[in-house]
Design a protein around this motif. Sequence first.
Motif, PDB file in Angstrom:
ATOM      1  N   GLU A  69       0.834  -1.207   0.000  1.00 34.26           N
ATOM      2  CA  GLU A  69       0.000   0.000   0.000  1.00 34.26           C
ATOM      3  C   GLU A  69       0.862   1.247   0.000  1.00 34.26           C
ATOM      4  N   THR A  70       0.501   2.204  -0.858  1.00 30.60           N
ATOM      5  CA  THR A  70       1.167   3.496  -0.906  1.00 30.60           C
ATOM      6  C   THR A  70       0.224   4.543  -0.337  1.00 30.60           C
ATOM      7  N   VAL A  71       0.724   5.326   0.589  1.00 35.45           N
ATOM      8  CA  VAL A  71      -0.065   6.400   1.179  1.00 35.45           C
ATOM      9  C   VAL A  71       0.695   7.703   0.977  1.00 35.45           C
ATOM     10  N   LEU A  72      -0.026   8.721   0.543  1.00 38.56           N
ATOM     11  CA  LEU A  72       0.530  10.064   0.394  1.00 38.56           C
ATOM     12  C   LEU A  72       0.003  10.896   1.550  1.00 38.56           C
ATOM     13  N   ILE A  73       0.906  11.493   2.301  1.00 41.08           N
ATOM     14  CA  ILE A  73       0.541  12.235   3.501  1.00 41.08           C
ATOM     15  C   ILE A  73       0.968  13.685   3.334  1.00 41.08           C
ATOM     16  N   GLU A  74       0.025  14.579   3.486  1.00 41.61           N
ATOM     17  CA  GLU A  74       0.322  16.008   3.471  1.00 41.61           C
ATOM     18  C   GLU A  74       0.498  16.440   4.919  1.00 41.61           C
ATOM     19  N   VAL A  75       1.570  17.155   5.199  1.00 47.78           N
ATOM     20  CA  VAL A  75       1.912  17.531   6.567  1.00 47.78           C
ATOM     21  C   VAL A  75       2.093  19.044   6.664  1.00 47.78           C
ATOM     22  N   MET A  92      12.393  11.713   9.204  1.00 41.30           N
ATOM     23  CA  MET A  92      11.806  11.134   7.986  1.00 41.30           C
ATOM     24  C   MET A  92      12.827  10.215   7.309  1.00 41.30           C
ATOM     25  N   ALA A  93      14.086  10.646   7.268  1.00 42.41           N
ATOM     26  CA  ALA A  93      15.133   9.850   6.622  1.00 42.41           C
ATOM     27  C   ALA A  93      15.351   8.520   7.344  1.00 42.41           C
ATOM     28  N   GLU A  94      15.078   8.469   8.626  1.00 42.36           N
ATOM     29  CA  GLU A  94      15.308   7.255   9.413  1.00 42.36           C
ATOM     30  C   GLU A  94      14.148   6.264   9.361  1.00 42.36           C
ATOM     31  N   MET A  95      12.993   6.686   8.874  1.00 42.36           N
ATOM     32  CA  MET A  95      11.812   5.808   8.873  1.00 42.36           C
ATOM     33  C   MET A  95      11.812   4.924   7.636  1.00 42.36           C
ATOM     34  N   ARG A  96      11.855   3.615   7.858  1.00 40.72           N
ATOM     35  CA  ARG A  96      11.933   2.679   6.732  1.00 40.72           C
ATOM     36  C   ARG A  96      10.697   2.727   5.841  1.00 40.72           C
ATOM     37  N   GLU A  97       9.548   3.075   6.375  1.00 39.92           N
ATOM     38  CA  GLU A  97       8.320   3.133   5.571  1.00 39.92           C
ATOM     39  C   GLU A  97       8.313   4.310   4.601  1.00 39.92           C
ATOM     40  N   VAL A  98       9.075   5.336   4.903  1.00 33.36           N
ATOM     41  CA  VAL A  98       9.073   6.564   4.101  1.00 33.36           C
ATOM     42  C   VAL A  98       9.903   6.355   2.843  1.00 33.36           C
ATOM     43  N   ILE A  99       9.246   6.512   1.702  1.00 33.56           N
ATOM     44  CA  ILE A  99       9.895   6.344   0.405  1.00 33.56           C
ATOM     45  C   ILE A  99      10.429   7.687  -0.106  1.00 33.56           C
ATOM     46  N   GLU A 100       9.614   8.727   0.027  1.00 27.30           N
ATOM     47  CA  GLU A 100       9.981  10.059  -0.450  1.00 27.30           C
ATOM     48  C   GLU A 100       9.399  11.107   0.482  1.00 27.30           C
ATOM     49  N   VAL A 101      10.076  12.240   0.574  1.00 28.48           N
ATOM     50  CA  VAL A 101       9.572  13.400   1.315  1.00 28.48           C
ATOM     51  C   VAL A 101       9.859  14.623   0.456  1.00 28.48           C
ATOM     52  N   TRP A 102       8.828  15.406   0.219  1.00 23.94           N
ATOM     53  CA  TRP A 102       8.966  16.607  -0.608  1.00 23.94           C
ATOM     54  C   TRP A 102       8.534  17.837   0.184  1.00 23.94           C
ATOM     55  N   LEU A 103       9.373  18.855   0.222  1.00 25.34           N
ATOM     56  CA  LEU A 103       9.007  20.169   0.723  1.00 25.34           C
ATOM     57  C   LEU A 103       8.238  20.832  -0.408  1.00 25.34           C
ATOM     58  N   VAL A 104       7.022  21.327  -0.111  1.00 21.87           N
ATOM     59  CA  VAL A 104       6.162  21.836  -1.179  1.00 21.87           C
ATOM     60  C   VAL A 104       5.616  23.222  -0.841  1.00 21.87           C
ATOM     61  N   THR A 105       5.086  23.870  -1.848  1.00 19.08           N
ATOM     62  CA  THR A 105       4.380  25.131  -1.643  1.00 19.08           C
ATOM     63  C   THR A 105       2.903  24.819  -1.480  1.00 19.08           C
ATOM     64  N   GLY A 106       2.158  25.811  -1.021  1.00 20.93           N
ATOM     65  CA  GLY A 106       0.720  25.629  -0.904  1.00 20.93           C
ATOM     66  C   GLY A 106       0.265  25.454   0.530  1.00 20.93           C
ATOM     67  N   GLU A 107      -0.865  24.811   0.696  1.00 21.18           N
ATOM     68  CA  GLU A 107      -1.511  24.673   2.005  1.00 21.18           C
ATOM     69  C   GLU A 107      -0.685  23.836   2.984  1.00 21.18           C
ATOM     70  N   ILE A 112       4.625  13.381   2.015  1.00 20.91           N
ATOM     71  CA  ILE A 112       5.398  12.193   2.349  1.00 20.91           C
ATOM     72  C   ILE A 112       4.757  11.012   1.641  1.00 20.91           C
ATOM     73  N   LYS A 113       5.562  10.189   1.001  1.00 27.20           N
ATOM     74  CA  LYS A 113       5.092   8.964   0.355  1.00 27.20           C
ATOM     75  C   LYS A 113       5.604   7.797   1.179  1.00 27.20           C
ATOM     76  N   VAL A 114       4.667   6.962   1.670  1.00 25.34           N
ATOM     77  CA  VAL A 114       5.062   5.828   2.495  1.00 25.34           C
ATOM     78  C   VAL A 114       4.540   4.527   1.892  1.00 25.34           C
ATOM     79  N   ALA A 115       5.217   3.443   2.215  1.00 18.61           N
ATOM     80  CA  ALA A 115       4.796   2.092   1.825  1.00 18.61           C
ATOM     81  C   ALA A 115       4.498   1.324   3.103  1.00 18.61           C
ATOM     82  N   VAL A 116       3.287   0.783   3.188  1.00 22.47           N
ATOM     83  CA  VAL A 116       2.855   0.086   4.397  1.00 22.47           C
ATOM     84  C   VAL A 116       2.090  -1.179   4.027  1.00 22.47           C
ATOM     85  N   ASN A 117       1.834  -1.988   5.050  1.00 24.21           N
ATOM     86  CA  ASN A 117       1.058  -3.214   4.883  1.00 24.21           C
ATOM     87  C   ASN A 117      -0.392  -2.937   5.267  1.00 24.21           C
TER      88      ASN A 117
END
Length: 157
Positions: A69-75, A92-107, A112-117
């Motif tokens: 499962e892929t979950v996209l999390i807005e933080v 974030m870098a230490e969490m094995r579930e975290v695939i990608e983290v993007w600093l973004v503009t907007g709200e 964060i993109k994570v892979a989970v069971n």
Amino acid sequence: MSSSTSLDAIDRRILRELVKDGRITNAQLAEHVGLSPSPCWQRTRRLEDEGYILGYTARLDRDRLGVSETVLIEVTMDRHDDAVLETFGRQMAEMREVIEVWLVTGEYDYIIKVAVNGTRGYEEFLRNRLYRVPGIRHSRSSFALRCLKEGGVPIPD
């Protein structure tokens, strides 16, 4: 690093072939791009040395690994001082579930993109990992239903 304008058509073909198959032999790569093996090897090494090729990696089957499962999390962070942002990035870098983290503009501040069971794996990730990170004010999650396109970098013509 050189700009993409210094890449010629053969360099771009080499990059496209390596994106398709990073384990291709030099002889096969040379044949695909229309070079003999020695100049092909020299060009590939130059592309590595100049930083166009950052490394080689294996694509893994997440279903077989039990994290399909892929979950996209807005933080949204509650503060934006250097200490909070540095701690967030490090955790974030230490969490094995975290695939990608993007600093973004907007709200939101990050995506964060994570892979989970499944949903249980996601709940565990939230409770035991994400919610323990200091400085997070709010998060919003979306489960990905299906990936239509993944990976790769556009190589300019």
